[in-house]
Scaffold this active site. Structure first.
Site, PDB file in Angstrom:
ATOM      1  N   ASP A 187       0.854  -1.185   0.000  1.00  0.00           N
ATOM      2  CA  ASP A 187       0.000   0.000   0.000  1.00  0.00           C
ATOM      3  C   ASP A 187       0.891   1.237   0.000  1.00  0.00           C
ATOM      4  O   ASP A 187       1.381   1.673   1.031  1.00  0.00           O
ATOM      5  CB  ASP A 187      -0.921   0.005   1.221  1.00  0.00           C
ATOM      6  CG  ASP A 187      -1.936   1.150   1.180  1.00  0.00           C
ATOM      7  OD1 ASP A 187      -1.686   2.153   0.471  1.00  0.00           O
ATOM      8  OD2 ASP A 187      -2.974   1.047   1.855  1.00  0.00           O
ATOM      9  N   HIS A 192       0.470   7.899   4.064  1.00  0.00           N
ATOM     10  CA  HIS A 192       1.050   7.217   5.215  1.00  0.00           C
ATOM     11  C   HIS A 192       2.561   7.446   5.359  1.00  0.00           C
ATOM     12  O   HIS A 192       3.176   6.846   6.248  1.00  0.00           O
ATOM     13  CB  HIS A 192       0.753   5.722   5.109  1.00  0.00           C
ATOM     14  CG  HIS A 192      -0.689   5.438   4.882  1.00  0.00           C
ATOM     15  ND1 HIS A 192      -1.662   5.716   5.813  1.00  0.00           N
ATOM     16  CD2 HIS A 192      -1.351   4.943   3.792  1.00  0.00           C
ATOM     17  CE1 HIS A 192      -2.853   5.385   5.332  1.00  0.00           C
ATOM     18  NE2 HIS A 192      -2.682   4.919   4.114  1.00  0.00           N
ATOM     19  N   ILE A 207      -0.606   9.332   8.687  1.00  0.00           N
ATOM     20  CA  ILE A 207      -1.368   8.445   9.563  1.00  0.00           C
ATOM     21  C   ILE A 207      -1.047   6.991   9.238  1.00  0.00           C
ATOM     22  O   ILE A 207      -0.538   6.671   8.165  1.00  0.00           O
ATOM     23  CB  ILE A 207      -2.884   8.695   9.424  1.00  0.00           C
ATOM     24  CG1 ILE A 207      -3.364   8.386   7.990  1.00  0.00           C
ATOM     25  CG2 ILE A 207      -3.232  10.119   9.816  1.00  0.00           C
ATOM     26  CD1 ILE A 207      -4.870   8.480   7.798  1.00  0.00           C
ATOM     27  N   GLY A 210      -5.181   2.045   7.769  1.00  0.00           N
ATOM     28  CA  GLY A 210      -6.265   1.386   8.477  1.00  0.00           C
ATOM     29  C   GLY A 210      -6.073  -0.119   8.537  1.00  0.00           C
ATOM     30  O   GLY A 210      -6.339  -0.752   9.561  1.00  0.00           O
TER      31      GLY A 210
END
Length: 287
Positions: A187, A192, A207, A210
């Site tokens: 990903d 991120h 961040i 998820g």
């Protein structure tokens, strides 16, 4: 309009070959915090090739995480990555995920829901190898600013947090570099890793993925409630309720047999932000 629901749902399913081996599994496990302490026999099940067991959440990255990316490039879908959030995820394990695999993935957009200020793309994926079905997954992809097209809102499933004391509770510290390590499993969204991109998306710093939180929490449940036996997991469903910043601590609370036998209801919160919600409406079904 960047999303054409009719075109997206009517498109032919996409197929892709997925291959993986022990290195991919080990990298994924390290990406969700396995290996601490490094020589703990319970952690070696996740990190040492001669003892390796595969968490079912590995399904979200097998083959480089191609399923979720495919949902964002399907016919009728053209969106800005800065507007994309992962809304929810379910993985259903039909049997134990092998350490080495060669499988076929079939993916399709199952629905596009209109949430008013956003659209939610529901991506369904089924994976099978020569021995039959391996796993199925369903991802809800939240796209800010793409709602209001007059479509169905879709179902909302909310679980009340039990008022009783949790059966089990454990804390999981997220490494400062956890997102950088996790993204090596496929990903590559700069949200991120790139501070400038994160600010453009409305965050003061990058961040955590998820799905990294998703894996961290499943490992916590397996380790504390299922005797470390990954094969006992039948399905794992969550709604992503808030962000995690690398360096924070996740508090994972578990209630056995809620809402029924063979089910564990789970919440995950960020300790340093007054238990801000991270994962909600979360259930692990198990044998």
């Amino acid at each position: 309009m960047p999303i054409d629901p009719v075109k997206a749902i009517a498109a032919e399913p996409r197929t892709a070959r997925l291959t993986w081996d022990h290195k991919d599994v080990q990298l994924y496990h390290l990406g969700i915090g396995a290996g601490r302490p490094a020589t703990d026999p319970r952690e070696l099940r996740y990190t040492l090739e001669s003892q390796l067991h595969v968490l079912p959440s590995f399904a979200t990255v097998a083959g480089g995480g191609m399923a979720l990316a495919g949902g964002l490039t399907a016919p009728g879908v053209d969106v800005d990555l800065a507007a994309v959030l992962h809304g929810g995820q379910t993985v259903t394990a039909h049997r134990a995920v092998p350490v080495r695999g060669d499988a076929t993935q079939t993916s399709r957009v199952a629905a596009v829901h209109d949430k008013g200020k956003a659209a939610v793309i529901v991506l369904r994926t089924d994976v099978a190898d020569a021995d039959g079905p391996l796993w199925s997954s369903e991802a809800s992809i939240y796209v800010k600013g793409e709602g209001g097209f007059g479509g169905e809102r879709g179902r909302q499933t909310r679980l009340d947090v039990p008022e009783t004391v949790p059966t089990l509770s454990t804390d999981r510290r997220v490494r400062e570099d956890q997102a950088l390590l996790y993204r090596l499993s496929g990903d590559w969204n700069p949200l991120h890793a790139d501070p400038a991109f994160a600010r453009r998306a409305g965050y003061d710093r990058p961040i955590l993925h998820g799905l990294c939180s998703y894996g961290i929490v499943l490992k916590a449940v397996v380790d504390t409630a299922l005797d470390g036996d990954v094969a006992r997991v039948r399905s794992y469903t969550t709604r992503f309720a808030g962000v995690v910043y690398p360096g924070e601590t996740l508090r994972v609370r578990m209630w056995r047999e809620v809402p029924g036998p063979g089910r564990i209801q789970v919440t995950a919160t960020a300790v340093e932000r007054d238990d801000a919600p991270v994962l909600a409406d979360t259930v692990v079904e198990h044998s």
